[in-house]
Design a protein around this motif. Structure first.
Motif, short mmCIF file in Angstrom:
data_model
loop_
_atom_site.label_atom_id
_atom_site.label_comp_id
_atom_site.label_asym_id
_atom_site.label_seq_id
_atom_site.Cartn_x
_atom_site.Cartn_y
_atom_site.Cartn_z
N GLN A 91 21.26 87.53 27.98
CA GLN A 91 22.20 86.84 27.10
C GLN A 91 22.62 85.50 27.68
O GLN A 91 22.76 84.51 26.95
N TRP A 92 22.82 85.45 29.01
CA TRP A 92 23.16 84.17 29.64
C TRP A 92 22.02 83.18 29.49
O TRP A 92 22.24 81.99 29.20
N ILE A 93 20.79 83.65 29.70
CA ILE A 93 19.62 82.77 29.55
C ILE A 93 19.50 82.29 28.10
O ILE A 93 19.21 81.11 27.84
N ALA A 94 19.75 83.19 27.15
CA ALA A 94 19.68 82.83 25.73
C ALA A 94 20.70 81.75 25.39
O ALA A 94 20.39 80.79 24.68
N LEU A 95 21.91 81.90 25.89
CA LEU A 95 22.94 80.89 25.66
C LEU A 95 22.55 79.55 26.30
O LEU A 95 22.79 78.48 25.73
N GLY A 96 21.93 79.64 27.48
CA GLY A 96 21.46 78.42 28.14
C GLY A 96 20.41 77.69 27.31
O GLY A 96 20.41 76.46 27.23
N MET A 97 19.51 78.44 26.68
CA MET A 97 18.49 77.85 25.83
C MET A 97 19.12 77.13 24.64
O MET A 97 18.70 76.03 24.26
N ILE A 98 20.15 77.74 24.06
CA ILE A 98 20.84 77.13 22.92
C ILE A 98 21.55 75.84 23.34
O ILE A 98 21.54 74.83 22.62
N VAL A 99 22.15 75.87 24.53
CA VAL A 99 22.84 74.67 25.04
C VAL A 99 21.84 73.54 25.28
O VAL A 99 22.10 72.38 24.92
N VAL A 100 20.69 73.85 25.87
CA VAL A 100 19.66 72.83 26.10
C VAL A 100 19.18 72.24 24.78
O VAL A 100 18.96 71.03 24.65
N ALA A 101 19.01 73.09 23.77
CA ALA A 101 18.60 72.62 22.44
C ALA A 101 19.63 71.64 21.88
O ALA A 101 19.28 70.59 21.31
N ALA A 102 20.91 71.96 22.06
CA ALA A 102 21.97 71.07 21.57
C ALA A 102 21.96 69.74 22.32
O ALA A 102 22.16 68.67 21.71
N ILE A 103 21.71 69.79 23.62
CA ILE A 103 21.66 68.56 24.42
C ILE A 103 20.53 67.65 23.94
O ILE A 103 20.69 66.43 23.79
N SER A 126 13.64 71.64 20.23
CA SER A 126 15.05 72.02 20.06
C SER A 126 15.16 73.21 19.11
O SER A 126 15.97 74.12 19.35
N LEU A 127 14.35 73.21 18.04
CA LEU A 127 14.35 74.36 17.13
C LEU A 127 13.84 75.61 17.84
O LEU A 127 14.40 76.70 17.68
N ALA A 128 12.80 75.45 18.66
CA ALA A 128 12.24 76.59 19.39
C ALA A 128 13.27 77.19 20.34
O ALA A 128 13.44 78.42 20.39
N LEU A 161 19.23 67.52 21.00
CA LEU A 161 19.57 66.97 19.68
C LEU A 161 20.63 65.88 19.76
O LEU A 161 20.61 64.92 18.99
N LEU A 162 21.58 66.02 20.71
CA LEU A 162 22.71 65.10 20.78
C LEU A 162 22.41 63.83 21.57
O LEU A 162 22.91 62.76 21.24
N LEU A 163 21.58 63.96 22.62
CA LEU A 163 21.27 62.79 23.44
C LEU A 163 20.24 61.91 22.74
O LEU A 163 19.40 62.40 21.98
N PRO A 164 20.29 60.60 23.00
CA PRO A 164 19.23 59.72 22.47
C PRO A 164 17.86 60.19 22.94
O PRO A 164 17.66 60.46 24.12
N ARG A 165 16.91 60.29 22.01
CA ARG A 165 15.61 60.85 22.35
C ARG A 165 14.87 60.01 23.39
O ARG A 165 14.14 60.55 24.22
N LYS A 166 15.03 58.70 23.36
CA LYS A 166 14.36 57.86 24.34
C LYS A 166 14.85 58.16 25.75
O LYS A 166 14.10 58.13 26.72
N LEU A 167 16.17 58.47 25.86
CA LEU A 167 16.73 58.78 27.17
C LEU A 167 16.13 60.06 27.70
O LEU A 167 15.78 60.16 28.88
N VAL A 168 15.97 61.08 26.84
CA VAL A 168 15.39 62.34 27.28
C VAL A 168 13.91 62.17 27.61
O VAL A 168 13.41 62.72 28.58
#
Length: 249
Positions: A224-236, A189-191, A238-245
């Motif tokens: 820029q769209w790809i970069a924003l997508g990467m940030i959104v995936v990182a947020a997901i 997520s940090l990456a 972090l927010l979702l339960p890790r076991k679910l992911v």
């Protein structure tokens, strides 16, 4: 600029290709260390990384041939030397990698954490390759470290060098984060968040895509769209339960 390490007659050894190969080998070697840090079998992670790289190469070539069959039949060797990694090829590679991880029983988040510093290391080598061949042109600048790409005499931002330095620093940060991670998914997520932010910021120093300046409906360029997508995936992540992911594949 040094686009070729060796140029003798018809023999060409491109600097970008050499640096890309060195970066991939360095990343695979680093994965042996990062696998041990997250508690994975180093051999399994090495094999997974090698499988992913071979899939990226093979699938990109298959797509290139399929979409340019006439040219391939006429000039097979010439076409196969053309860079061919596309968004479709990357998507298919990711799907193949997910299937492989599932079959080999490798946990998704632990694997992605271990791969994170390896990926940023590859990014650093690829950026150095772009810098050496004079691609990834930047905007004009008056700064003393601006570079000139012949035949132009205008100084440009060395965006590829900026990217290489940023990627190298990110690799070191991710290695430290990996040793201190609290739960699976922290490193990847940090990456994603850091790389996405860096890529977004670097676009302000790059020359824009031609069609982004002519169409009023395109607010951002593809990177820029790809970069924003990467940030959104990182947020997901972090927010979702890790076991679910982790059990998503």
């Amino acid at each position: 600029m040094h686009p070729y390490l060796l140029h003798s007659g018809h023999l060409l050894l491109p600097t970008f290709g050499v640096l890309a190969a060195l970066g991939l080998m360095a990343a695979l070697t680093l994965s042996l260390r990062t696998a041990a840090i997250v508690g994975l079998d180093p051999d399994k992670l090495w094999n997974a990384g090698l499988f992913t790289l071979l899939c990226a190469f093979a699938l990109s070539r298959i797509l290139l041939i399929a979409t340019n069959l006439h040219n391939f039949l006429a000039y097979p060797i010439l076409l196969l030397t053309v860079p061919s990694l596309t968004s479709t090829g990357i998507l298919l590679t990711l799907l193949a990698a997910l299937v492989y991880l599932r079959i080999r029983h490798l946990p998704l988040l632990d694997t992605l954490d271990a791969w994170s510093p390896c990926a940023s290391l590859v990014w650093a080598f690829l950026a150095l390759g772009h810098f050496a061949e004079g691609s990834d042109a930047g905007l004009p600048t008056t700064l003393p470290w601006g570079i000139r790409i012949p035949p132009s005499h205008t100084r440009l931002h060395p965006v590829a060098l900026y990217a290489a330095i940023a990627a190298a620093i990110l690799t070191l940060i991710l290695l430290k984060q990996l040793k201190n991670r609290r739960q699976p998914g922290d490193a990847v997520s940090l990456a994603l968040a850091a790389a996405g932010t860096l890529q977004f910021l670097l676009t302000f120093f790059r020359q824009p895509y031609p069609y982004t300046t002519t169409s009023p409906y395109i607010l951002l360029d593809p990177i820029q769209w790809i970069a924003l997508g990467m940030i959104v995936v990182a947020a997901i992540i972090l927010l979702l339960p890790r076991k679910l992911v982790s059990h998503a594949v």
